[in-house]
Structures are given as structure tokens and as C-alpha cells.
Design a protein around this motif. Structure first.
Motif, PDB file in Angstrom:
ATOM      1  N   UNK A 113      21.067  -3.670 -13.237  1.00  0.00           N
ATOM      2  CA  UNK A 113      22.385  -3.962 -13.797  1.00  0.00           C
ATOM      3  C   UNK A 113      22.584  -4.177 -15.306  1.00  0.00           C
ATOM      4  N   UNK A 114      21.309  -4.937 -15.575  1.00  0.00           N
ATOM      5  CA  UNK A 114      21.495  -5.436 -16.958  1.00  0.00           C
ATOM      6  C   UNK A 114      21.103  -4.122 -17.912  1.00  0.00           C
ATOM      7  N   UNK A 133      22.892   2.097 -24.986  1.00  0.00           N
ATOM      8  CA  UNK A 133      21.734   3.047 -25.671  1.00  0.00           C
ATOM      9  C   UNK A 133      20.493   2.942 -24.819  1.00  0.00           C
ATOM     10  N   UNK A 134      20.198   1.974 -24.259  1.00  0.00           N
ATOM     11  CA  UNK A 134      18.955   1.911 -23.312  1.00  0.00           C
ATOM     12  C   UNK A 134      19.291   2.654 -21.886  1.00  0.00           C
ATOM     13  N   UNK A 135      20.598   2.460 -21.393  1.00  0.00           N
ATOM     14  CA  UNK A 135      20.849   3.575 -20.309  1.00  0.00           C
ATOM     15  C   UNK A 135      20.618   5.047 -20.524  1.00  0.00           C
ATOM     16  N   UNK A 136      21.028   5.162 -21.727  1.00  0.00           N
ATOM     17  CA  UNK A 136      20.853   6.373 -22.306  1.00  0.00           C
ATOM     18  C   UNK A 136      19.501   7.204 -22.427  1.00  0.00           C
ATOM     19  N   UNK A 172      13.931   6.751 -15.598  1.00  0.00           N
ATOM     20  CA  UNK A 172      14.826   7.727 -15.169  1.00  0.00           C
ATOM     21  C   UNK A 172      14.635   8.903 -15.474  1.00  0.00           C
ATOM     22  N   UNK A 173      15.346   9.854 -15.068  1.00  0.00           N
ATOM     23  CA  UNK A 173      15.200  11.403 -15.266  1.00  0.00           C
ATOM     24  C   UNK A 173      14.491  11.520 -16.573  1.00  0.00           C
ATOM     25  N   UNK A 188      13.292  -2.344 -28.965  1.00  0.00           N
ATOM     26  CA  UNK A 188      14.717  -1.568 -28.584  1.00  0.00           C
ATOM     27  C   UNK A 188      15.809  -2.471 -28.337  1.00  0.00           C
ATOM     28  N   UNK A 189      15.398  -3.800 -27.890  1.00  0.00           N
ATOM     29  CA  UNK A 189      16.554  -4.607 -27.553  1.00  0.00           C
ATOM     30  C   UNK A 189      16.257  -6.016 -27.460  1.00  0.00           C
TER      31      UNK A 189
END
Ligand code: SR1
Ligand code: MG
Length: 417
Positions: A22-23, A29-32, A59-60, A108-109
Motif C-alpha cells: 500500500x505504501x 515514482x516508486x510504483x512506476x 514488479x514486472x 529514491x525516497x
């Protein structure tokens, strides 16, 4: 989750696997970087160190590593602790990354409420300690760590920057007092006194511990090293540069886990790394492996000194003259002063290397290296030899003036039962 920790806001909560998903999903930008949707992500916990929770999310399209501070030591929930260590790790990464982008990971964050740090994941890399225990010796790694120590310390020292910038950074990292306290206590005090945190596997080590505690020259050297650690802010240190803070695939090497970052003597980082190579040396069963360790120590030191001196050599001109040291003195004075500077780092390295060996064997936070020696008497013999080597380094009854002296002493201690 609420605690009485003053630094901890009511919004802080320790993430579980779903919390991590969820975070990340809340950070475009991280999800991307991961790609796909949150349901596509594989999230797992890989906490390994003593202090924090660590998760990998893949992720993919890519992966990240998420680290969250806990309000206590991870491996000892009764040992309460403020959360700010991820702040200092993020600050350390931001300070050094421009100088060593090929040898560490980018921040990154950083989330100042959840004390979460996110960096790119290093899948395909192995912890250097694990590689050494498996007999995998990559000669390039020691050279890369030497470069890392040289470039990160030089860049954050007075030799490279106006003193105002160095002092501002010193002010920031001077607040990293919780972890500095751990270093001071665990490395530079506890092993030399009775303390409930100290322990060792075999009672045969007890007489050596007693000998360390009864040696006036050892105790004086430990006090000098502690004073030096706290009063010589030469450069921004990693502060915990053991082989578990290094990840490598044999060609690409990254130094991670800079949460203990503080200003201190450059020989501290060098000493912790060499100390861990020496622990691994004494835990290595075969001659070829032992020789490879000596090569690594030599390679590390050669690469550190070359890189550091090259960086210094290139600083011949600067608008701010306060950043130039020995740039305009005659060549022989310049060479003398620079070589004295390196010699002092060398002596600091020997001292801090010895303290690291001692604390990892008879203090708190032991290392896994010796578990490869399955024969108990051999393991004990080697641990005794490592401790006696460290004692010799601290006492220096015969002065250790060069790396050759140091390596010779190492071999002597290996062969003396
Ligand atoms: C309570 S922390 C113990 C040790 O773990 C870290 O990796 C440092 O080495 C510290 O001394
Ligand atoms: Mg660590």
C-alpha cells in the motif's frame, strides 16, 4: 502502534507485507519503477541485520528495497531505540552518492513520518560475508571497497570542500548519537570490561579476554582510539563497514547500510573492513583461501591509497584557497606531508581493525564466518589466534610500520597454536 518514544509520531506504524504494498502504491515514482499494478508485485521480508525491517518489492519492470526503522533493536525488542537512523542513512546516501554512484545505491525516497528509506534493489548481488563463507573470492571487490572509502571520505573532507560545507554536514551527522553510542559502547568500551552484552562461545577464550583487560598498553590504546574516534572528524564515515554491509555479484559492488554514518577518522572505515577480512581469514580452512584474503587486504589498501592520493594530487587549484593543502609547497614537503597523512590513517586502521576483531568474537553482535569451521577445536584455535593477533596489533610490541609487517604478523598468528 503507539509507544512513548518522543520521536515517534502517532502516524508511525510498523509496516507488514500488505502495508509495504500500500505504501509503495501511494508513491507514483516508486510504483512506476515496479510497473504493473500492486497486485502484480511480489513483496517479501528479507530483514537480516540487527536493527531494521527490510523488504524487497519486485514488479514486472523492476524492484526496490524498502527499509523501515523500528522503535527498538530488531533482534532485541527490549532494547528501545529512536527511529531516526533511516534519516541518517538517507542523508549519508545523499551526501556521498554523487561521488560514488557506481559503488552504492541511490536514495529514491525517504519518508520522515514512517522512517522509511527506499533504494533500488540489488537482486543478483550477494552479501560479501556470505560469498566469503562460500569460498568465493572476487579480487575486484577489495579494490572497489578501497575506491569507495577513498572517494567517499575524500569528497566529504576538508581536502575537497570549503570548511563551511564540511562543518554544516558535521552538524547534521553529529546528531546521529544513538548509533554513535552503540559504536562507542560495543566496539570501544564493553569488551574491555564485564558487561552483560559480552559473550563468547568457548571458555578457552576467557584467558585471552582477561589478558586484554589486564594489559595496560591495550587499555591505553583503546582509550586513545575512542578519543580519536570522537575527536577527529576527518570525513563522513560509513561507520559500520563490515562485510555484511557490502553486496557484490563479483563485478558490480555496492556498499549499503550507512545508518551509522558520522564524521570521524578515515581509518575507522578502513579498519572495520580489514578487521572483517581478517576474521574471515582466520575462519578460512584452506591455505589458498587464506592467501586470497591477504591479497584482498593488500589490494584494498593499495587501491585506497592510490585513489585517495590521486584525488588529492588533482587539487592543485581552487578559487577558495582554504581547500588547498600542500598544493603549493615544494614537492618533497608535499610528498612528506601527504605520506604522513596516509601513515596516520594506516595506524588508525590497525587499531580499529583490532577492536572490530575483538568485539565480533567476545562482545555483542558476533559474525557467522567461523560457522564454516565445523570442527569445534579448530574453530576455537582460530578464534584464539584472531584475538591474539588483535592484541598484538593494539600492543605493537614490535612496531607495525608497513602493510608487509602487518601481513607477516597475521601469518605468524595463524601458524602459532
Ligand atoms: C545493536 S546493533 C549491533 C551491531 O549491529 C550493527 O550492524 C553494528 O555493527 C552494531 O554494532
Ligand atoms: Mg547494518
Amino acid at each position: 502502534m503507539t509507544t512513548s518514544n518522543p520521536q515517534q509520531t502517532s502516524a508511525y506504524h510498523t509496516l507488514d507485507l500488505e502495508g509495504v504494498r500500500t505504501f509503495i502504491a501511494s508513491l507514483p515514482s516508486i510504483a512506476g519503477r515496479l510497473g504493473g499494478t500492486p497486485e502484480d508485485w511480489h513483496v517479501r521480508e528479507v530483514s537480516d541485520g540487527n536493527l531494521n525491517m527490510v523488504f524487497l518489492a519486485e514488479g514486472p519492470q523492476g524492484g526496490i528495497c524498502l527499509k523501515q526503522a523500528l522503535p527498538h533493536v530488531r533482534v532485541d525488542p527490549t532494547w528501545k531505540m529512536p527511529l531516526d537512523r533511516t534519516f541518517f542513512e538517507a542523508s549519508w546516501l545523499r551526501a556521498i552518492f554523487p561521488h560514488v554512484p557506481d559503488l552504492t545505491t541511490e536514495c529514491l525516497h525517504f519518508d520522515a513520518e514512517q522512517f522509511i528509506l527506499i533504494v533500488p534493489s540489488l537482486s543478483g548481488h550477494t552479501v560479501m560475508r556470505t560469498a566469503l563463507m562460500a569460498g568465493q573470492y572476487h579480487p575486484a571487490v577489495a579494490a572497489q571497497v578501497g575506491d569507495f572509502v577513498a572517494r567517499s571520505t575524500f569528497a566529504t573532507s576538508l581536502l575537497a570542500e570549503p570548511f563551511e560545507r564540511v562543518m554544516d554536514r558535521r552538524i547534521c551527522f553529529a546528531r546521529n548519537q544513538t548509533l554513535t553510542r552503540i559504536t562507542v559502547d560495543l566496539i570501544l568500551i564493553d569488551p574491555y570490561h564485564d558487561h552483560p552484552r559480552n559473550h563468547w562461545a568457548d571458555p578457552q577464550l576467557t584467558p585471552i579476554v582477561a589478558a586484554l583487560r589486564n594489559s595496560p598498553s591495550v587499555l591505553a590504546r583503546i582509550d586513545s582510539l575512542r578519543l580519536h574516534f570522537l575527536s577527529a572528524p576527518q570525513a563522513l564515515l560509513h561507520g559500520d563497514l563490515h562485510t555484511g554491509s557490502i553486496m557484490t555479484n563479483g563485478t558490480d559492488t555496492r556498499i549499503i547500510d550507512g545508518e551509522f554514518a558520522t564524521y570521524g577518522p578515515i581509518g575507522f572505515d578502513a579498519g572495520l573492513f580489514v578487521g572483517n577480512l581478517i576474521l574471515s581469514f582466520f575462519a578460512t580452512p584452506d591455505r589458498a583461501g587464506q592467501a586470497a584474503h591477504l591479497d584482498m587486504i593488500q589490494t584494498f589498501w593499495t587501491s585506497f591509497t592510490k585513489c585517495f592520493l590521486d584525488l588529492w594530487q588533482n587539487r592543485e587549484w581552487a578559487e577558495d584557497r582554504s581547500t588547498l593543502y600542500y598544493a603549493t609547497t615544494d614537492k618533497s614537503t608535499q610528498n612528506f606531508e601527504k605520506s604522513l597523512f596516509i601513515q596516520n590513517i594506516f595506524q588508525d586502521m590497525l587499531g580499529f581493525c583490532a577492536t572490530e576483531i575483538i568485539r565480533r568474537l567476545v562482545g555483542y553482535a558476533h559474525i557467522a564466518d567461523f560457522s564454516v569451521l565445523t570442527d569445534q577445536p579448530t574453530r576455537t584455535t582460530r578464534q584464539k589466534a584472531a584475538l591474539l593477533f588483535a592484541k598484538d596489533c593494539l600492543e605493537q610490541k614490535k612496531p607495525l610500520k608497513s602493510l608487509a609487517d602487518f601481513l607477516e604478523l597475521l601469518y605468524q598468528n595463524l601458524s602459532t597454536p
